[in-house]
Design a protein around this motif. Structure first.
Motif, PDB file in Angstrom:
ATOM      1  N   VAL A   1       0.878  -1.148  -0.028  1.00 31.26           N
ATOM      2  CA  VAL A   1       0.086   0.031  -0.008  1.00 31.26           C
ATOM      3  C   VAL A   1       0.920   1.318  -0.114  1.00 31.26           C
ATOM      4  O   VAL A   1       1.702   1.497   0.972  1.00 31.26           O
ATOM      5  CB  VAL A   1      -1.078  -0.067   1.298  1.00 31.26           C
ATOM      6  CG1 VAL A   1      -1.789   1.294   1.193  1.00 31.26           C
ATOM      7  CG2 VAL A   1      -1.856  -1.189   1.336  1.00 31.26           C
ATOM      8  N   MET A   2       0.967   2.136  -0.962  1.00 35.66           N
ATOM      9  CA  MET A   2       1.626   3.320  -1.184  1.00 35.66           C
ATOM     10  C   MET A   2       0.661   4.677  -0.778  1.00 35.66           C
ATOM     11  O   MET A   2      -0.494   4.613  -1.244  1.00 35.66           O
ATOM     12  CB  MET A   2       2.269   3.351  -2.576  1.00 35.66           C
ATOM     13  CG  MET A   2       3.183   2.320  -2.965  1.00 35.66           C
ATOM     14  SD  MET A   2       3.869   2.631  -4.432  1.00 35.66           S
ATOM     15  CE  MET A   2       4.962   1.097  -4.862  1.00 35.66           C
ATOM     16  N   LEU A   3       1.644   5.225  -0.077  1.00 38.62           N
ATOM     17  CA  LEU A   3       0.834   6.422   0.506  1.00 38.62           C
ATOM     18  C   LEU A   3       1.552   7.749  -0.063  1.00 38.62           C
ATOM     19  O   LEU A   3       2.699   7.905  -0.192  1.00 38.62           O
ATOM     20  CB  LEU A   3       0.742   6.431   2.113  1.00 38.62           C
ATOM     21  CG  LEU A   3       0.515   5.207   2.752  1.00 38.62           C
ATOM     22  CD1 LEU A   3       0.635   5.178   4.235  1.00 38.62           C
ATOM     23  CD2 LEU A   3      -1.197   4.822   2.623  1.00 38.62           C
ATOM     24  N   ALA A   4       0.701   8.935   0.150  1.00 36.21           N
ATOM     25  CA  ALA A   4       1.047  10.370  -0.291  1.00 36.21           C
ATOM     26  C   ALA A   4       0.510  11.016   0.570  1.00 36.21           C
ATOM     27  O   ALA A   4      -0.809  11.133   0.865  1.00 36.21           O
ATOM     28  CB  ALA A   4       1.126  10.420  -1.853  1.00 36.21           C
ATOM     29  N   ASP A   5       1.041  12.444   0.557  1.00 36.16           N
ATOM     30  CA  ASP A   5       0.205  13.594   0.992  1.00 36.16           C
ATOM     31  C   ASP A   5      -0.479  14.343  -0.047  1.00 36.16           C
ATOM     32  O   ASP A   5       0.193  14.840  -1.049  1.00 36.16           O
ATOM     33  CB  ASP A   5       1.182  14.400   1.916  1.00 36.16           C
ATOM     34  CG  ASP A   5       1.248  13.990   3.275  1.00 36.16           C
ATOM     35  OD1 ASP A   5       0.674  13.730   3.668  1.00 36.16           O
ATOM     36  OD2 ASP A   5       2.548  14.090   3.555  1.00 36.16           O
ATOM     37  N   ARG A   6      -1.798  14.420  -0.073  1.00 38.13           N
ATOM     38  CA  ARG A   6      -2.400  15.055  -1.224  1.00 38.13           C
ATOM     39  C   ARG A   6      -3.445  15.968  -0.741  1.00 38.13           C
ATOM     40  O   ARG A   6      -4.473  15.296   0.243  1.00 38.13           O
ATOM     41  CB  ARG A   6      -3.181  14.072  -2.144  1.00 38.13           C
ATOM     42  CG  ARG A   6      -2.335  13.053  -2.862  1.00 38.13           C
ATOM     43  CD  ARG A   6      -2.939  12.152  -3.941  1.00 38.13           C
ATOM     44  NE  ARG A   6      -1.951  11.390  -4.759  1.00 38.13           N
ATOM     45  CZ  ARG A   6      -1.149  10.476  -4.354  1.00 38.13           C
ATOM     46  NH1 ARG A   6      -1.799  10.124  -3.445  1.00 38.13           N
ATOM     47  NH2 ARG A   6      -0.545   9.877  -5.216  1.00 38.13           N
ATOM     48  N   ASP A   7      -3.479  17.339  -0.849  1.00 38.24           N
ATOM     49  CA  ASP A   7      -4.166  18.144  -0.315  1.00 38.24           C
ATOM     50  C   ASP A   7      -4.339  18.376   1.005  1.00 38.24           C
ATOM     51  O   ASP A   7      -5.420  18.678   1.697  1.00 38.24           O
ATOM     52  CB  ASP A   7      -5.732  18.066  -1.118  1.00 38.24           C
ATOM     53  CG  ASP A   7      -5.941  17.986  -2.340  1.00 38.24           C
ATOM     54  OD1 ASP A   7      -5.172  18.848  -2.970  1.00 38.24           O
ATOM     55  OD2 ASP A   7      -6.739  17.381  -2.983  1.00 38.24           O
ATOM     56  N   GLY A   8      -2.952  18.194   1.590  1.00 37.66           N
ATOM     57  CA  GLY A   8      -2.847  18.176   2.926  1.00 37.66           C
ATOM     58  C   GLY A   8      -3.369  17.064   4.010  1.00 37.66           C
ATOM     59  O   GLY A   8      -3.466  17.099   4.911  1.00 37.66           O
ATOM     60  N   GLN A   9      -3.560  15.928   3.158  1.00 31.22           N
ATOM     61  CA  GLN A   9      -4.151  14.767   3.802  1.00 31.22           C
ATOM     62  C   GLN A   9      -3.554  13.659   3.543  1.00 31.22           C
ATOM     63  O   GLN A   9      -2.788  13.421   2.212  1.00 31.22           O
ATOM     64  CB  GLN A   9      -5.700  14.480   3.500  1.00 31.22           C
ATOM     65  CG  GLN A   9      -6.484  15.442   4.162  1.00 31.22           C
ATOM     66  CD  GLN A   9      -8.140  15.252   4.045  1.00 31.22           C
ATOM     67  OE1 GLN A   9      -8.553  14.580   3.054  1.00 31.22           O
ATOM     68  NE2 GLN A   9      -8.822  15.885   4.875  1.00 31.22           N
ATOM     69  N   ARG A  10      -3.058  12.430   4.228  1.00 31.69           N
ATOM     70  CA  ARG A  10      -2.408  11.437   4.041  1.00 31.69           C
ATOM     71  C   ARG A  10      -3.588  10.435   3.388  1.00 31.69           C
ATOM     72  O   ARG A  10      -4.633  10.152   4.010  1.00 31.69           O
ATOM     73  CB  ARG A  10      -1.833  10.711   5.384  1.00 31.69           C
ATOM     74  CG  ARG A  10      -0.976   9.589   4.950  1.00 31.69           C
ATOM     75  CD  ARG A  10       0.446  10.314   4.783  1.00 31.69           C
ATOM     76  NE  ARG A  10       1.398   9.311   4.759  1.00 31.69           N
ATOM     77  CZ  ARG A  10       2.632   9.465   4.197  1.00 31.69           C
ATOM     78  NH1 ARG A  10       2.772  10.650   3.262  1.00 31.69           N
ATOM     79  NH2 ARG A  10       3.630   8.806   4.262  1.00 31.69           N
ATOM     80  N   SER A  11      -2.997  10.012   2.105  1.00 33.68           N
ATOM     81  CA  SER A  11      -4.096   9.350   1.423  1.00 33.68           C
ATOM     82  C   SER A  11      -3.539   7.920   0.836  1.00 33.68           C
ATOM     83  O   SER A  11      -2.231   7.967   0.528  1.00 33.68           O
ATOM     84  CB  SER A  11      -4.743   9.941   0.402  1.00 33.68           C
ATOM     85  OG  SER A  11      -4.089  10.510  -0.536  1.00 33.68           O
ATOM     86  N   ILE A  12      -4.122   7.104   0.332  1.00 35.40           N
ATOM     87  CA  ILE A  12      -3.783   5.624  -0.329  1.00 35.40           C
ATOM     88  C   ILE A  12      -3.269   6.317  -1.817  1.00 35.40           C
ATOM     89  O   ILE A  12      -4.455   6.508  -2.520  1.00 35.40           O
ATOM     90  CB  ILE A  12      -4.513   4.711  -0.079  1.00 35.40           C
ATOM     91  CG1 ILE A  12      -4.826   3.946   1.335  1.00 35.40           C
ATOM     92  CG2 ILE A  12      -4.333   3.401  -1.286  1.00 35.40           C
ATOM     93  CD1 ILE A  12      -5.626   3.186   1.663  1.00 35.40           C
TER      94      ILE A  12
END
Length: 317
Positions: A31-42
């Motif tokens: 499961v790869m994660l990233a910060d998008r629009d200030g939120q941690r998401s998958i």
């Protein structure tokens, strides 16, 4: 797919079958994660069987270049209720961690869970924290996904069966016998839900997409604005075709599945297309190779849409 905030390991494990599109067992999940629009998401989730070679697991970053570039950390989960698979699971978790770290992606958590289908347990193999899991079927995410028209298969094999060839339809015909404009219009009517795909239409489409790549691309673009239903239509058409035509039709279906966010069916359609192409001994079509590369690299559907939109605009000039 929009994934709501996931706060616990149990919620993440229950979300995996929904994200992948089928109930997983004896699998390694990245499961790869990233910060998008200030939120941690998958960002994405990749699945390999626990029977995979260590070398295959280590090379995940090389096979999913875009996914690694677009995300910044990972959680690794091995799922198996078989105690005899635990040593194997740990070995692959070690290999996946090392491969991702070498590619510059830190692994923030490594879990072994007994099930993502039913209630069970999980353990963090680095901290030795433990907890309970619950089945995915009762989650809000699963309900919303199924209600939205994306059923969750009981296994990957169940999805593979969707792409099996059907019984022989009309005998192949030459493109000289086909009225091109009428065939394209008929396909558009099918995509619009105005008629069902017939054996006659499948035979005519097979002739068109085999002999003229420009017409194949025109048919591909015809369903690009509503890719979900288009993917299902092309899967049905492909089931009535054989040889190069079936490979081309499966590739169009894969493209539409991918644009619709259904990476599972897109990947299976391409795998079947490549296997069929090998059986025929024909050269793999450029479209098939392009989609195979995009899927393995982890390109986002929006990136693929931009590629086809650019190609379409260039063809109009």
């Amino acid at each position: 797919m929009t994934i709501p905030a996931i706060r616990t390991n149990a919620e993440l494990i229950a979300a995996i079958p929904v994200i992948l599109g089928y109930a997983v067992t004896n699998n390694l999940i990245v499961v790869m994660l990233a910060d998008r629009d200030g939120q941690r998401s998958i960002g994405c989730a990749l699945s390999l069987p626990l029977s995979a070679d260590v070398e295959q697991v280590v090379s995940i970053p090389e096979q999913a270049v875009a996914a690694v570039e677009q995300n910044d950390s990972a959680i690794l989960i091995a799922i198996s209720a078989d105690p005899e698979m635990r040593d194997r699971a740990t070995e692959l978790l070690d290999a996946a961690r090392d491969g991702l770290r070498n590619a510059g992606m830190p692994v923030i958590c490594r879990l072994v869970a007994t099930s993502a289908i039913d209630a069970g347990s999980w353990i963090d193999i680095d901290t030795f924290d433990t907890g309970d899991t619950f089945g995915y079927a009762g989650t809000v995410l699963a309900a919303e996904t199924v209600f939205g028209g994306s059923p969750i298969a009981t296994s990957r094999d169940e999805v593979v069966a969707e792409f099996a060839p059907a019984g022989a339809g009309r005998a192949p015909i030459d493109s000289d016998e086909v009225t091109t404009g009428g065939t394209v219009d008929d396909v558009r009517e099918v995509l619009a839900g105005q008629r069902a795909p017939s054996d006659d239409l499948a035979a005519r489409v097979a002739a068109v997409i085999t002999d003229d790549v420009r017409l194949r691309d025109a048919l591909l673009m015809a369903g690009i604005d509503d890719p979900g239903p288009s993917a299902a239509v092309w899967t049905r058409l492909a089931s009535r075709m054989r040889g190069v035509a079936r490979v081309q039709a499966l590739s169009i279906a894969a493209c539409h599945y991918y644009l619709n966010g259904d990476g599972l069916r897109a990947g299976i359609a391409i795998d079947v297309a490549l296997a069929d192409s090998a059986d025929t001994g024909e050269q793999v079509p450029a479209l098939t190779s392009l989609l195979d590369t995009a899927l393995r690299a982890g390109f986002a559907p929006t990136q693929l849409r931009e590629v086809f939109a650019s190609a379409s605009n260039a063809a109009k000039r």
